[in-house]
Motif scaffolding. Sequence first.
Motif, PDB file in Angstrom:
ATOM      1  N   LYS A  39      34.229  36.755  48.038  1.00  0.00           N
ATOM      2  CA  LYS A  39      34.368  38.112  47.507  1.00  0.00           C
ATOM      3  C   LYS A  39      35.776  38.319  46.949  1.00  0.00           C
ATOM      4  O   LYS A  39      35.950  38.945  45.892  1.00  0.00           O
ATOM      5  CB  LYS A  39      34.069  39.142  48.598  1.00  0.00           C
ATOM      6  CG  LYS A  39      32.608  39.179  49.030  1.00  0.00           C
ATOM      7  CD  LYS A  39      32.377  40.198  50.139  1.00  0.00           C
ATOM      8  CE  LYS A  39      30.916  40.212  50.562  1.00  0.00           C
ATOM      9  NZ  LYS A  39      30.654  41.188  51.642  1.00  0.00           N
ATOM     10  N   LYS A  40      36.770  37.801  47.665  1.00  0.00           N
ATOM     11  CA  LYS A  40      38.152  37.899  47.199  1.00  0.00           C
ATOM     12  C   LYS A  40      38.314  37.180  45.866  1.00  0.00           C
ATOM     13  O   LYS A  40      38.945  37.708  44.936  1.00  0.00           O
ATOM     14  CB  LYS A  40      39.103  37.312  48.238  1.00  0.00           C
ATOM     15  CG  LYS A  40      40.563  37.322  47.807  1.00  0.00           C
ATOM     16  CD  LYS A  40      41.460  36.713  48.885  1.00  0.00           C
ATOM     17  CE  LYS A  40      42.914  36.683  48.432  1.00  0.00           C
ATOM     18  NZ  LYS A  40      43.793  36.093  49.469  1.00  0.00           N
ATOM     19  N   GLU A  41      37.744  35.985  45.751  1.00  0.00           N
ATOM     20  CA  GLU A  41      37.844  35.213  44.507  1.00  0.00           C
ATOM     21  C   GLU A  41      37.145  35.944  43.363  1.00  0.00           C
ATOM     22  O   GLU A  41      37.601  35.907  42.217  1.00  0.00           O
ATOM     23  CB  GLU A  41      37.231  33.830  44.709  1.00  0.00           C
ATOM     24  CG  GLU A  41      38.062  32.960  45.656  1.00  0.00           C
ATOM     25  CD  GLU A  41      37.346  31.669  46.033  1.00  0.00           C
ATOM     26  OE1 GLU A  41      36.128  31.550  45.733  1.00  0.00           O
ATOM     27  OE2 GLU A  41      37.985  30.782  46.635  1.00  0.00           O
ATOM     28  N   LEU A  42      36.042  36.631  43.672  1.00  0.00           N
ATOM     29  CA  LEU A  42      35.343  37.411  42.649  1.00  0.00           C
ATOM     30  C   LEU A  42      36.199  38.584  42.196  1.00  0.00           C
ATOM     31  O   LEU A  42      36.285  38.871  40.990  1.00  0.00           O
ATOM     32  CB  LEU A  42      34.004  37.907  43.198  1.00  0.00           C
ATOM     33  CG  LEU A  42      33.214  38.870  42.299  1.00  0.00           C
ATOM     34  CD1 LEU A  42      32.968  38.265  40.924  1.00  0.00           C
ATOM     35  CD2 LEU A  42      31.886  39.233  42.966  1.00  0.00           C
ATOM     36  N   VAL A  43      36.838  39.259  43.136  1.00  0.00           N
ATOM     37  CA  VAL A  43      37.716  40.385  42.802  1.00  0.00           C
ATOM     38  C   VAL A  43      38.867  39.913  41.914  1.00  0.00           C
ATOM     39  O   VAL A  43      39.234  40.580  40.942  1.00  0.00           O
ATOM     40  CB  VAL A  43      38.259  41.058  44.084  1.00  0.00           C
ATOM     41  CG1 VAL A  43      39.420  42.005  43.770  1.00  0.00           C
ATOM     42  CG2 VAL A  43      37.135  41.818  44.783  1.00  0.00           C
ATOM     43  N   ILE A  44      39.443  38.762  42.238  1.00  0.00           N
ATOM     44  CA  ILE A  44      40.530  38.200  41.430  1.00  0.00           C
ATOM     45  C   ILE A  44      40.026  37.910  40.011  1.00  0.00           C
ATOM     46  O   ILE A  44      40.719  38.199  39.023  1.00  0.00           O
ATOM     47  CB  ILE A  44      41.080  36.917  42.075  1.00  0.00           C
ATOM     48  CG1 ILE A  44      41.785  37.259  43.403  1.00  0.00           C
ATOM     49  CG2 ILE A  44      42.041  36.199  41.127  1.00  0.00           C
ATOM     50  CD1 ILE A  44      42.209  36.039  44.208  1.00  0.00           C
TER      51      ILE A  44
END
Length: 201
Positions: free
Chosen positions: A160-165
């Motif tokens: 999810k963090k990588e998607l937000v980035i």
Amino acid sequence: MNEQLKTFIPLCESIGKLFYPNVEVVLHDLESRKVAHIVNSFSKRVAGDDMISDPKDLSSVSSDIIGPYSKVNIDGTKLKTVSTIIRDIKKNPIGIICINFKAEVFENMYESLKVLLNIEEENQPQMLFSQDWKVHTHNTINKYLNENNLILENLKTKEKKELVIHLHKEGIFSIRNVIPYLCKALEVSRAAVYKWLKEIK
């Protein structure tokens, strides 16, 4: 909610009940710019949420029935949508009913049905909303998920963090009100999103 809109709630419930679980019915209040009522919510919205997009001046719209036109849900589901403008006795627009139908179930039969029922698809209307950032956001998310062989519901915190980035790099966070919308879609807190965005900087 506008009192006149309350009379449309049974209609929304009836449509949702008849076509459950493949139809979402959303009643928008144009005065408050919020979702007044929602049935079979698969877009993760609830009553009281802000409208996704700001409606234009609807007085110039030639037809109160817009569509059917194609959309993509946050989870990648293909939708067919019809939007109906609700007017008061003075012909002033007071609300919009959006009926979102999961078309994927019948995708293989679509062409045959279109010929049989003589249904002509229209391009997504530009006269109803001044900007449809929801579609742009969905397309950006789904492209990322497809390219990385990921499923939205199965994303781990790191993913999810990588998607937000990725969404930050694509400029999604320059859109007003996108953060609360993404928090619902990804089932994460605002604090987590702000923390990840701060780490980028």
